[in-house]
Write a protein that holds these residues in place. Structure first.
Motif, mmCIF file in Angstrom:
data_model
loop_
_atom_site.group_PDB
_atom_site.id
_atom_site.type_symbol
_atom_site.label_atom_id
_atom_site.label_comp_id
_atom_site.label_asym_id
_atom_site.label_seq_id
_atom_site.Cartn_x
_atom_site.Cartn_y
_atom_site.Cartn_z
ATOM 1 N N GLU A 169 96.125 52.846 45.763
ATOM 2 C CA GLU A 169 95.733 53.998 44.934
ATOM 3 C C GLU A 169 96.520 55.218 45.397
ATOM 4 O OE1 GLU A 169 94.803 56.381 42.403
ATOM 5 O OE2 GLU A 169 93.487 54.655 42.108
ATOM 6 N N ALA A 170 97.280 55.806 44.480
ATOM 7 C CA ALA A 170 98.116 56.957 44.812
ATOM 8 C C ALA A 170 97.318 58.253 44.914
ATOM 9 C CB ALA A 170 99.232 57.108 43.774
ATOM 10 N N ASN A 171 96.172 58.314 44.243
ATOM 11 C CA ASN A 171 95.340 59.520 44.289
ATOM 12 C C ASN A 171 94.500 59.470 45.567
ATOM 13 O OD1 ASN A 171 93.098 61.262 44.036
ATOM 14 N ND2 ASN A 171 93.178 61.173 41.810
ATOM 15 N N PRO A 172 94.724 60.403 46.495
ATOM 16 C CA PRO A 172 94.008 60.328 47.776
ATOM 17 C C PRO A 172 92.489 60.479 47.645
ATOM 18 C CG PRO A 172 95.325 62.333 47.646
ATOM 19 C CD PRO A 172 95.654 61.511 46.443
ATOM 20 N N GLY A 218 96.850 50.375 53.159
ATOM 21 C CA GLY A 218 96.661 51.052 51.893
ATOM 22 C C GLY A 218 96.181 50.165 50.759
ATOM 23 N N TRP A 219 96.184 48.861 50.933
ATOM 24 C CA TRP A 219 95.857 47.924 49.847
ATOM 25 C C TRP A 219 94.353 47.916 49.605
ATOM 26 C CZ3 TRP A 219 99.406 46.248 46.714
ATOM 27 C CH2 TRP A 219 99.103 45.232 45.802
ATOM 28 N N ALA A 258 90.615 59.508 44.965
ATOM 29 C CA ALA A 258 90.145 58.226 44.420
ATOM 30 C C ALA A 258 90.219 57.145 45.500
ATOM 31 C CB ALA A 258 90.969 57.828 43.206
ATOM 32 N N ASP A 259 91.284 57.145 46.287
ATOM 33 C CA ASP A 259 91.423 56.189 47.383
ATOM 34 C C ASP A 259 90.241 56.306 48.354
ATOM 35 O OD1 ASP A 259 92.583 55.702 50.373
ATOM 36 O OD2 ASP A 259 93.589 54.378 48.937
ATOM 37 N N LEU A 260 89.913 57.524 48.732
ATOM 38 C CA LEU A 260 88.796 57.760 49.652
ATOM 39 C C LEU A 260 87.469 57.283 49.050
ATOM 40 C CD1 LEU A 260 87.814 59.081 52.329
ATOM 41 C CD2 LEU A 260 87.431 61.153 50.983
ATOM 42 N N LEU A 261 87.249 57.608 47.771
ATOM 43 C CA LEU A 261 86.011 57.187 47.110
ATOM 44 C C LEU A 261 85.891 55.662 47.054
ATOM 45 C CD1 LEU A 261 85.808 59.775 44.196
ATOM 46 C CD2 LEU A 261 84.335 59.648 46.216
ATOM 47 N N ILE A 262 86.996 55.000 46.747
ATOM 48 C CA ILE A 262 86.976 53.535 46.679
ATOM 49 C C ILE A 262 86.674 52.953 48.053
ATOM 50 C CG2 ILE A 262 88.381 51.471 46.265
ATOM 51 C CD1 ILE A 262 89.941 53.261 44.183
ATOM 52 N N ARG A 263 87.326 53.497 49.072
ATOM 53 C CA ARG A 263 87.128 52.981 50.431
ATOM 54 C C ARG A 263 85.702 53.222 50.934
ATOM 55 N NH1 ARG A 263 91.665 51.182 52.470
ATOM 56 N NH2 ARG A 263 93.596 51.952 51.599
ATOM 57 N N ILE A 287 92.969 49.926 33.551
ATOM 58 C CA ILE A 287 93.974 49.182 34.316
ATOM 59 C C ILE A 287 93.695 49.287 35.810
ATOM 60 C CG2 ILE A 287 96.426 49.027 34.889
ATOM 61 C CD1 ILE A 287 96.982 49.922 31.980
ATOM 62 N N THR A 288 93.303 50.471 36.274
ATOM 63 C CA THR A 288 92.977 50.644 37.695
ATOM 64 C C THR A 288 91.853 49.700 38.109
ATOM 65 O OG1 THR A 288 93.666 52.976 37.680
ATOM 66 C CG2 THR A 288 92.172 52.298 39.437
ATOM 67 N N VAL A 289 90.776 49.692 37.346
ATOM 68 C CA VAL A 289 89.628 48.838 37.680
ATOM 69 C C VAL A 289 90.018 47.360 37.609
ATOM 70 C CG1 VAL A 289 87.320 48.128 36.930
ATOM 71 C CG2 VAL A 289 87.898 50.559 37.059
ATOM 72 N N THR A 290 90.792 47.008 36.593
ATOM 73 C CA THR A 290 91.232 45.613 36.462
ATOM 74 C C THR A 290 92.057 45.190 37.669
ATOM 75 O OG1 THR A 290 91.227 45.784 34.050
ATOM 76 C CG2 THR A 290 92.531 43.995 35.014
#
Length: 139
Positions: A50-53, A134-135, A55-60, A38-41
């Motif tokens: 992303e609420a997990n900081p 944050g988006w 995971a948020d950092l890794l994505i960014r 669901i996250t990837v979708t």
């Protein structure tokens, strides 16, 4: 004779606890996979916060589904490994139940989020939503 019966009862309790924890571990893996899908979708369609900081950092920093998947797989593997190791102990079972409850809450959150996604998508298309830093969206 009493000591022998007591030992057998304790072994029976530990075997039952071990089975319960293994079933909980299976549930943890299934719910974690669902969370990842669901996250990837969402990241590849409408976007999300992303609420997990971590995971948020890794994505960014990477913009990579592979890195996000590896991170989530690593954290779940560590959790599952520790729970499996502690499966015969009361503390291990308690931790497994806590993990299931947390993931059930996350699943419930995803259910509500995706139920409201159509209305949110209309807001996004109108330029009224997701204006904050944050988006996250992945291509």
């Amino acid at each position: 004779m009493i000591d022998h019966n007591l030992c057998e009862q304790q072994q029976h309790l530990r075997r039952n606890r071990s089975r319960r924890v293994i079933l909980l571990i299976v549930g943890i893996v299934v719910l974690s996979l669902g969370d990842l899908v669901i996250t990837v979708t969402c990241l590849k369609t409408t976007g999300m916060i992303e609420a997990n900081p971590v995971a948020d950092l890794l994505i960014r920093k990477t913009g990579s589904v592979t890195v996000l998947t590896a991170y989530k797989a690593l954290t779940v593997a560590i959790c599952v490994g520790l729970l499996f190791r502690l499966r015969r102990h009361v503390e291990g079972e308690a931790a497994a139940w806590c993990a299931i409850m947390i993931l059930a809450f996350v699943s419930l959150h995803w259910y509500h989020y995706t139920s409201e996604l159509e209305g949110m998508t209309n807001l996004l298309l109108a330029g009224q939503g997701a204006a904050g830093d944050g988006w996250l969206v992945l291509d």
